[in-house]
Design an enzyme around this catalytic site. Structure first.
Site, PDB file in Angstrom:
ATOM      1  N   ARG A  98      -3.975  -1.970  -0.737  1.00 31.25           N
ATOM      2  CA  ARG A  98      -3.049  -2.890  -1.197  1.00 31.25           C
ATOM      3  C   ARG A  98      -3.933  -4.296  -1.344  1.00 31.25           C
ATOM      4  NH1 ARG A  98       0.711  -4.189   3.189  1.00 31.25           N
ATOM      5  NH2 ARG A  98      -0.900  -3.563   4.535  1.00 31.25           N
TER       6      ARG A  98
ATOM      7  N   PRO B  51      -6.274   6.006  -2.229  1.00 36.37           N
ATOM      8  CA  PRO B  51      -5.137   6.563  -3.257  1.00 36.37           C
ATOM      9  C   PRO B  51      -4.010   6.051  -3.093  1.00 36.37           C
ATOM     10  CG  PRO B  51      -6.315   8.228  -1.794  1.00 36.37           C
ATOM     11  CD  PRO B  51      -6.624   6.825  -1.207  1.00 36.37           C
TER      12      PRO B  51
ATOM     13  N   LYS C 189      -7.472  11.498   5.531  1.00 34.32           N
ATOM     14  CA  LYS C 189      -7.148  10.253   5.447  1.00 34.32           C
ATOM     15  C   LYS C 189      -5.637  10.394   6.383  1.00 34.32           C
ATOM     16  CE  LYS C 189      -5.793   5.679   3.315  1.00 34.32           C
ATOM     17  NZ  LYS C 189      -4.839   5.283   3.806  1.00 34.32           N
TER      18      LYS C 189
ATOM     19  N   CYS D  58       0.479   9.370   4.474  1.00 34.76           N
ATOM     20  CA  CYS D  58       1.420   8.780   3.790  1.00 34.76           C
ATOM     21  C   CYS D  58       2.779   8.607   4.680  1.00 34.76           C
ATOM     22  CB  CYS D  58       1.946   9.720   2.553  1.00 34.76           C
ATOM     23  SG  CYS D  58       3.268   8.867   1.480  1.00 34.76           S
TER      24      CYS D  58
END
Length: 375
Positions: free
Chosen positions: A233, A19, A146, A106
């Protein structure tokens, strides 16, 4: 490899699209799926639980899946267990997705300063409560998570978090081999992925970090023993990487080396899909602008042409600008390397007193929930 099993969903080859806020929307997922032949798992960009429960208009658009997406995979961000539980129950009862992933990885300040993302696993009891609410309200839907190694080298959390996840019924764990302090800088620690796999053999462990090519993915599996890979990425401006990954894991075919002409065609399709998804061609082209540098990396394109492409406002303008380039250029040497953000932060923005006690939950309320989704 044996196939990756996420609850009832077989993922073969064991490849997952990470994500990424503002990136892994429905149009980009469509491109990646097309190049993979529909193989793999493709996760939505981050959806905040508060915004979902409140049925925020933007959030409801972000959870729209194309009818060809199977399984439908949503990643949720949340800090308050009750709100997370309500969001998961809403997804299950309204059949909004087939798989739920929870974001504890994140590293961006607007998330960690609320105690969310990669900051949250430090609070062991809070993590357990969130996982318990999510799994308990998911019905038959598999719940995965995650995460990162920890906040920094002095506050490593991934082994404790992994054991808690197993105890609370999480189906699989993805580990990015960096701390929040590293952000996207330095080198991902693949040894940590191997250690997590040894610590939680009961469930699949997926590795994430520094997968820039299909060969990197194979090497990660060999070196860590992980059950699959999560690619972020590395696919920016290269949705065909998922075709390479399928070829690598299945041992068939060769890797894509598109010419600039072929890349240009994908760029136009990507911008077109964004316009159709948003419902406005100009807004789709504007949203696409951030992808231009990734798609054209390494190609011989003058600075003026790059600038014009990055401010194009219509498909016709994009098409005309691309047609002026030397489209016969082969895939550039070295263009398969790192892309996207590569900087470190060193300091992680956290709530006051966050590191005082890893078991204290005081100060974490529903007010810590973000009220918007997708970056």
């Amino acid at each position: 490899m044996t196939q990756l099993q996420i609850g009832p969903h077989a993922v073969q080859p064991p490849v997952v699209l990470a994500p990424m806020a503002g990136i892994t929307n429905a149009p980009f997922r469509t491109l990646c799926r097309e190049f993979s032949g529909g193989k793999g798992l493709f996760v939505s960009e981050m959806i905040t639980t508060r915004a979902l429960v409140e049925r925020n208009e933007k959030t409801m658009q972000l959870i729209h899946f194309d009818e060809t997406e199977k399984p439908r995979s949503i990643q949720l961000y949340g800090v308050d267990p009750d709100t997370v539980g309500k969001a998961v129950r809403m997804i299950a009862e309204e059949d909004l997705a087939d798989h739920i992933d929870l974001n504890f990885g994140c590293p961006v300040p607007k998330v960690t300063r609320k105690g969310g993302g990669s900051a949250l696993p430090y609070k062991r009891h809070l993590l357990r409560s969130i996982l318990r609410e999510a799994v308990g309200n998911a019905g038959d839907l598999p719940v995965t998570m995650k995460m990162r190694k920890g906040i920094d080298d002095d506050h490593i959390t991934f082994l404790d978090a992994g054991r808690i996840a197993v105890q609370e019924g999480v189906t699989a764990i993805a580990l990015h081999g960096r701390t929040a302090a590293q952000h996207y800088g330095g080198t991902a620690d693949w040894d940590a992925i191997a250690r997590l796999k040894e610590a939680v053999p009961e469930i699949p462990v997926l590795g994430n970090g520094d997968i820039w090519s299909a060969d990197d993915a194979l090497r990660m599996v060999r070196e860590t023993g992980c059950d699959g890979v999560v690619v972020g990425r590395g696919c920016l401006g290269r949705p065909w990487l998922f075709g390479d990954l399928v070829a690598a894991f299945e041992g068939t075919g060769t890797y894509a080396k598109p010419t600039l002409k072929e890349v240009a065609a994908v760029m136009l399709r990507h911008a077109t899909l964004l316009g159709e998804w948003i419902g406005d061609e100009a807004r789709g082209v504007i949203d696409f602008r951030k992808h231009v540098a990734w798609y054209t990396k390494g190609f011989s394109i003058g600075s003026e042409s790059r600038k014009k492409l990055a401010i194009a406002s219509s498909l016709d303008e994009m098409d005309a600008l691309l047609s002026e380039l030397d489209l016969d250029q082969p895939w550039p040497v070295g263009a398969d390397g790192p892309r996207g953000r590569t900087s470190g932060r060193n300091r992680v923005v956290l709530p006051d007193g966050w590191l005082d006690d890893p078991y204290d939950r005081t100060g974490v309320t529903a007010d810590a929930e973000l009220d918007t989704s997708g970056g």
